[in-house]
Design an enzyme around this catalytic site. Structure first.
Site, PDB file in Angstrom:
ATOM      1  N   ASP A  67       0.811  -1.212   0.000  1.00  0.00           N
ATOM      2  CA  ASP A  67       0.000   0.000   0.000  1.00  0.00           C
ATOM      3  C   ASP A  67       0.847   1.266   0.000  1.00  0.00           C
ATOM      4  OD1 ASP A  67       0.856  -0.515   2.632  1.00  0.00           O
ATOM      5  OD2 ASP A  67      -1.118  -1.242   3.218  1.00  0.00           O
ATOM      6  N   ASN A 134      -7.933  -3.806  14.066  1.00  0.00           N
ATOM      7  CA  ASN A 134      -9.285  -4.160  13.599  1.00  0.00           C
ATOM      8  C   ASN A 134      -9.271  -5.329  12.616  1.00  0.00           C
ATOM      9  OD1 ASN A 134      -8.186  -3.032  11.318  1.00  0.00           O
ATOM     10  ND2 ASN A 134      -9.587  -1.299  11.192  1.00  0.00           N
ATOM     11  N   HIS A 136      -7.402  -5.525   9.847  1.00  0.00           N
ATOM     12  CA  HIS A 136      -7.100  -5.220   8.442  1.00  0.00           C
ATOM     13  C   HIS A 136      -5.785  -5.857   7.996  1.00  0.00           C
ATOM     14  CE1 HIS A 136      -4.928  -1.093   9.346  1.00  0.00           C
ATOM     15  NE2 HIS A 136      -4.045  -2.046   9.256  1.00  0.00           N
ATOM     16  N   GLU A 141      -9.901  -2.577   5.138  1.00  0.00           N
ATOM     17  CA  GLU A 141     -10.539  -2.382   6.434  1.00  0.00           C
ATOM     18  C   GLU A 141     -11.742  -3.328   6.579  1.00  0.00           C
ATOM     19  OE1 GLU A 141      -8.849  -0.786   8.410  1.00  0.00           O
ATOM     20  OE2 GLU A 141      -8.216   1.204   7.747  1.00  0.00           O
TER      21      GLU A 141
HETATM   22  C1  F6R Z   1       1.370  -1.643   6.046  1.00  0.00           C
HETATM   23  C2  F6R Z   1       0.070  -2.319   6.096  1.00  0.00           C
HETATM   24  C3  F6R Z   1      -0.739  -2.380   7.330  1.00  0.00           C
HETATM   25  C4  F6R Z   1       0.118  -2.596   8.608  1.00  0.00           C
HETATM   26  C5  F6R Z   1      -0.788  -2.601   9.828  1.00  0.00           C
HETATM   27  C6  F6R Z   1       0.023  -2.733  11.106  1.00  0.00           C
HETATM   28  O1  F6R Z   1       1.956  -1.731   4.772  1.00  0.00           O
HETATM   29  O2  F6R Z   1      -0.365  -2.799   5.087  1.00  0.00           O
HETATM   30  O3  F6R Z   1      -1.672  -3.420   7.229  1.00  0.00           O
HETATM   31  O4  F6R Z   1       0.812  -3.800   8.505  1.00  0.00           O
HETATM   32  O5  F6R Z   1      -1.545  -1.432   9.876  1.00  0.00           O
HETATM   33  O6  F6R Z   1       0.788  -1.567  11.277  1.00  0.00           O
HETATM   34  P1  F6R Z   1       1.854  -1.443  12.463  1.00  0.00           P
HETATM   35  O7  F6R Z   1       2.918  -2.442  12.159  1.00  0.00           O
HETATM   36  O8  F6R Z   1       2.350  -0.032  12.376  1.00  0.00           O
HETATM   37  O9  F6R Z   1       1.131  -1.767  13.713  1.00  0.00           O
END
Ligand code: F6R
Length: 241
Positions: A67, A134, A136, A141
């Site tokens: 992303d 959550n 994701h 989401e």
């Molecule tokens: C990042 C991504 C997100 C993160 C997730 C956890 O490229 O796709 O799904 O892996 O939000 O983020 P952290 O590691 O900051 O808790």
């Protein structure tokens, strides 16, 4: 869905980075699916350390990030382009021509072309994933259709709040991103998901108890993937059976 528990985030990240190291060594033209976020910093530190200590050919790799924030330039230090360059690509000599992101403000394309670019290179051999509180994966989401492909997404309030720690002010957190879809992620041949610490405990416990996928928890689709490993630290692991 295999779950592996390690004493520390360090040990877990080293184990995960060794899986990627071996993949690159075995198949230098691998297609890697990569993730960003707080969870991954130790992983990239370990992987770049291994590559520099015991050099392997990284010049034939292709990488596809999950992303990128919408409407920020790749030079912006908050962009995932910048994150990847600083934490991994520049450390091991991966050239920008080998890297792919689903969005670049300077060269905007139809996001769905990303899926075609991945397919054209033979698909993702190994995909790294984090997870949101959550549930994701990528920025898919809750209630994202399981058949979604790469597209512009709205970030949930939970995600905006969680990512505010990387910005000076919560109002600076982008409200949208371009993310691989769930079906894009599921086409990867192998998936490695990392989750560490108190913040991810509840979602991993919930996921470990699920038996059928539910769109309300995007990561639950992984129950139907043939080759997934979830790697956690003891903070989470001590609550799993
Ligand atoms: C990042 C991504 C997100 C993160 C997730 C956890 O490229 O796709 O799904 O892996 O939000 O983020 P952290 O590691 O900051 O808790």
């Amino acid at each position: 869905m295999k779950i592996s528990v390690f004493e520390t985030k360090e040990a877990a990240s080293k184990y995960a980075s060794d899986i990627f190291y071996e993949q690159i060594k075995k198949q230098p033209n691998s297609v890697l699916g990569l993730a960003t976020g707080g969870t991954m910093s130790t992983f990239y530190e370990k992987l770049s350390g291994s590559i520099n200590e015991n050099p392997i050919d990284v010049k034939k790799l292709n990488t596809f990030n999950l992303d990128e924030y919408y409407e920020i330039t790749s030079e912006n230090p908050q962009s995932y382009h910048a994150y990847m360059k600083t934490l991994f690509f520049d450390k091991v000599g991966i050239d920008s021509a080998q890297t792919h992101f689903p969005y670049q403000k300077e060269h905007q394309e139809d996001p769905s072309l990303y899926d075609q670019q991945i397919d054209a290179l033979g698909g993702i051999d190994i995909q790294l994933l984090g997870i949101g509180r959550n549930g994701h994966i990528g920025f898919n989401e809750p209630n994202t259709p399981f058949n979604s492909i790469t597209r512009v997404v709205d970030l949930s309030e939970t995600t905006i709040q969680d990512n505010a720690r990387f910005f000076e002010d919560i109002n600076e957190v982008p409200k949208q991103a371009v993310s691989m879809g769930i079906s894009t992620i599921m086409k990867a041949k192998r998936i490695i998901l990392l989750a560490f610490g108190e913040a991810k405990k509840d979602i991993i416990i919930e996921l470990s108890k699920m038996t059928t996928p539910d769109e309300n928890i995007p990561a639950s689709i992984l129950l139907t993937h043939p080759n997934v490993e979830i790697i956690v630290d003891k903070t989470i692991g001590e609550y799993l059976n």
